[in-house]
Design a protein around this motif. Structure first.
Motif, PDB file in Angstrom:
ATOM      1  N   TYR A 153      -0.032 -15.652   3.518  1.00 43.44           N
ATOM      2  CA  TYR A 153      -1.447 -15.339   3.609  1.00 43.44           C
ATOM      3  C   TYR A 153      -2.158 -15.847   2.357  1.00 43.44           C
ATOM      4  O   TYR A 153      -1.726 -15.580   1.233  1.00 43.44           O
ATOM      5  CB  TYR A 153      -1.662 -13.830   3.728  1.00 43.44           C
ATOM      6  N   PHE A 209      -5.201  -0.942   5.268  1.00 43.49           N
ATOM      7  CA  PHE A 209      -4.273  -2.068   5.270  1.00 43.49           C
ATOM      8  C   PHE A 209      -5.010  -3.400   5.239  1.00 43.49           C
ATOM      9  O   PHE A 209      -4.687  -4.299   4.463  1.00 43.49           O
ATOM     10  CB  PHE A 209      -3.376  -2.008   6.500  1.00 43.49           C
ATOM     11  N   LEU A 210      -6.047  -3.532   6.091  1.00 39.60           N
ATOM     12  CA  LEU A 210      -6.744  -4.803   6.198  1.00 39.60           C
ATOM     13  C   LEU A 210      -7.724  -5.044   5.057  1.00 39.60           C
ATOM     14  O   LEU A 210      -7.893  -6.153   4.586  1.00 39.60           O
ATOM     15  CB  LEU A 210      -7.488  -4.886   7.530  1.00 39.60           C
ATOM     16  N   TYR A 216      -8.860 -14.647   5.630  1.00 44.96           N
ATOM     17  CA  TYR A 216      -7.655 -15.361   5.237  1.00 44.96           C
ATOM     18  C   TYR A 216      -7.694 -16.794   5.759  1.00 44.96           C
ATOM     19  O   TYR A 216      -8.153 -17.056   6.863  1.00 44.96           O
ATOM     20  CB  TYR A 216      -6.415 -14.642   5.752  1.00 44.96           C
ATOM     21  N   SER A 239       1.193  -4.243   1.616  1.00 46.49           N
ATOM     22  CA  SER A 239      -0.103  -4.897   1.687  1.00 46.49           C
ATOM     23  C   SER A 239      -0.035  -6.096   2.611  1.00 46.49           C
ATOM     24  O   SER A 239       1.044  -6.632   2.878  1.00 46.49           O
ATOM     25  CB  SER A 239      -0.554  -5.350   0.297  1.00 46.49           C
ATOM     26  N   ARG A 240      -1.199  -6.564   3.083  1.00 46.05           N
ATOM     27  CA  ARG A 240      -1.198  -7.675   4.012  1.00 46.05           C
ATOM     28  C   ARG A 240      -0.633  -8.942   3.382  1.00 46.05           C
ATOM     29  O   ARG A 240       0.069  -9.711   4.038  1.00 46.05           O
ATOM     30  CB  ARG A 240      -2.628  -7.935   4.505  1.00 46.05           C
ATOM     31  N   GLU A 241      -0.913  -9.156   2.098  1.00 45.68           N
ATOM     32  CA  GLU A 241      -0.442 -10.367   1.445  1.00 45.68           C
ATOM     33  C   GLU A 241       1.061 -10.339   1.154  1.00 45.68           C
ATOM     34  O   GLU A 241       1.698 -11.375   1.070  1.00 45.68           O
ATOM     35  CB  GLU A 241      -1.205 -10.607   0.134  1.00 45.68           C
ATOM     36  N   MET A 270       3.392  -8.168   2.890  1.00 39.48           N
ATOM     37  CA  MET A 270       3.898  -7.190   3.851  1.00 39.48           C
ATOM     38  C   MET A 270       5.343  -7.442   4.262  1.00 39.48           C
ATOM     39  O   MET A 270       5.849  -8.565   4.254  1.00 39.48           O
ATOM     40  CB  MET A 270       3.027  -7.199   5.103  1.00 39.48           C
ATOM     41  N   SER A 326       7.428  -6.994   7.711  1.00 40.06           N
ATOM     42  CA  SER A 326       7.071  -6.842   9.126  1.00 40.06           C
ATOM     43  C   SER A 326       8.198  -7.278  10.034  1.00 40.06           C
ATOM     44  O   SER A 326       9.028  -8.117   9.671  1.00 40.06           O
ATOM     45  CB  SER A 326       5.807  -7.663   9.459  1.00 40.06           C
ATOM     46  N   GLY A 365       5.618 -11.002   2.978  1.00 44.57           N
ATOM     47  CA  GLY A 365       4.440 -11.725   3.434  1.00 44.57           C
ATOM     48  C   GLY A 365       4.690 -13.199   3.647  1.00 44.57           C
ATOM     49  O   GLY A 365       3.782 -14.024   3.493  1.00 44.57           O
ATOM     50  N   GLN A 396       0.297  -3.103  14.913  1.00 40.04           N
ATOM     51  CA  GLN A 396      -0.740  -3.998  15.420  1.00 40.04           C
ATOM     52  C   GLN A 396      -0.321  -4.549  16.778  1.00 40.04           C
ATOM     53  O   GLN A 396       0.849  -4.897  16.991  1.00 40.04           O
ATOM     54  CB  GLN A 396      -0.956  -5.156  14.434  1.00 40.04           C
TER      55      GLN A 396
END
Length: 432
Positions: A139, A169-170, A178, A224-226, A228, A230, A257, A338
């Motif tokens: 990201y 989160f976002l 992004y 964090s999103r950057e 993450m 997952s 991420g 998500q």
């Protein structure tokens, strides 16, 4: 003299052509890295299946699969079945229009093996590098463009945890768009999640460029999103990874991420497959059509609370699992779930560049709804109550609402139906 001039006139263009081609031709070092990667990925098979659409499927002994080359899995004990199943209330799969994998027409793998799609040399050479083959780009934040506003989010919030309708989160680390990717999804957070599931209808979206892709999927995320962690699964069209524009079943994972870890399918070490009937990255058929039949895949991801392994089920059958050893945060639970789609393109988030026309889902707007848009029905999460249920708080989220849309339909029906999609900049002056 004339002969020398003529020869020289041939040599100079060839040298110039060689210089041009030389910039594109892989170096000896690259070929060496490709050979090393191919040796890692393409294991010795007990049986080989040549499919009618061009893929080669290798039936590899289950204990010799790539996963066990991961440094953290040297002493890992193979788990053939989950030791724990959450309490579920799923309807019978036979009542759905299901999918099949195209390679089944050409053969099958015996028990004790797993089917692995063979990676070809040219596929590695087409990627950015052998080291990053099969991995998403990290990201990257563009500080000059902002994502959807909080006011927009408020309009599309249903019993969401934060009163102002925003997502920690976002938006917790950045409120910027992004670069390279755009999502349209249903998001839930605020609890510790150990599972998620849904039924995704299958489409074959248009892809503008070969280095772009489009997915429909479920994510379970922590961090964090950057950066993450997952685990993800769904369907995808990805010409760079697969060499065509067929719709294929895929999985993905990362622990940072996508900076240095994780990959699609079995293109790196990590995911442990146990099923001899599912080939990750294989085409799925048939696909849905506008105003016509809708075909679905049922995705279920949950954590075995006794082992911290994240199990994946496709159409109610175990495919395999992401070992808990791969993660730090996900060894306990996911903090965000998500549901939706993602489009990757180098044009997204870049000023002065025309936005991609690569489609998400069916290519139709989310409000086209049933037979017109992509959907995920029977959305469910599992928290530490260990029972599946509809999320208590959900929010629609779009990185670029004028390009790709999300719509959670809640009126006049027994439970919400989530739709998403869009066609990017195609015939759309608002998507820039």
């Amino acid at each position: 003299m004339k002969m020398k001039v003529y020869a020289l006139s041939l040599v100079i263009p060839l040298l110039l052509l060689g210089a041009v081609l030389g910039e594109k031709l892989p170096s000896k070092q690259t070929h060496s890295k490709v050979d090393e990667k191919l040796k890692l990925l393409n294991k010795v098979s007990l049986k080989t299946i040549q499919t009618e659409y061009g893929d080669v499927i290798d039936c590899v002994e289950i204990y010799k699969q790539t996963a066990f080359d991961h440094p953290s899995l040297k002493n890992h004990t193979l788990q053939m079945k989950p030791s724990f199943y959450p309490a579920t209330k799923s309807k019978n799969w036979s009542s759905l229009r299901g999918m099949s994998q195209s390679w089944w027409k050409s053969g099958s793998c015996p028990m004790g093996t797993i089917p692995i799609r063979r990676i070809l040399r040219q596929e590695l050479l087409n990627g950015t590098s052998p080291e990053n083959y099969g991995r998403k780009n990290p990201y990257i934040v563009n500080p000059n463009r902002t994502t959807v506003t909080q006011e927009t989010n408020k309009t599309h919030t249903f019993n969401f945890l934060d009163k102002n309708g925003t997502s920690n989160f976002l938006n917790g680390t950045s409120n910027n768009l992004y670069v390279n990717r755009s999502t349209a999804m249903l998001i839930t957070e605020g609890y510790s999640y150990i599972g998620a599931k849904g039924e995704i209808n299958v489409w074959n979206p248009y892809i503008e460029k070969t280095n772009e892709y489009s997915t429909a999927q479920i994510w379970l995320v922590s961090g964090s999103r950057e950066g993450m962690e997952s685990v993800e699964a769904g369907w995808m069209v990805n010409p760079t990874l697969y060499g065509d524009t067929k719709t294929r079943f895929f999985i993905y994972w990362t622990a940072d991420g996508s900076q240095t870890t994780g990959c699609f399918d079995l293109t790196c070490t990590g995911f442990v497959q146990t099923n001899h009937e599912v080939a990750l990255g294989s085409p799925i058929e048939p696909v849905s059509s506008e105003f016509g039949p809708q075909y679905e895949i049922a995705i279920f991801i949950f954590m075995d609370v006794n082992t911290s392994n994240w199990w994946l089920l496709l159409n109610h059958k175990e495919v395999g699992y992401w070992p808990g050893e791969l993660f730090v945060l996900l060894r306990g639970s996911a903090k965000v779930v998500q549901f939706g789609g993602e489009v990757y393109s180098e044009t997204i988030g870049k000023e002065g560049v025309k936005h991609t026309s690569t489609a998400m889902g069916s290519g139709g707007d989310a409000r086209d709804m049933y037979t017109g848009a992509a959907y995920i029905h029977h959305v469910r999460i599992i928290d530490y109550s260990l029972t599946e249920k509809y999320p208590e708080w959900v929010m629609e989220y779009m990185d670029e609402p004028y390009c790709y849309s999300a719509y959670n339909y809640v009126q006049y029906i027994k439970e919400p139906e989530f739709y998403f999609g869009g066609h990017g900049s195609h015939w759309n002056p608002y998507c820039q």
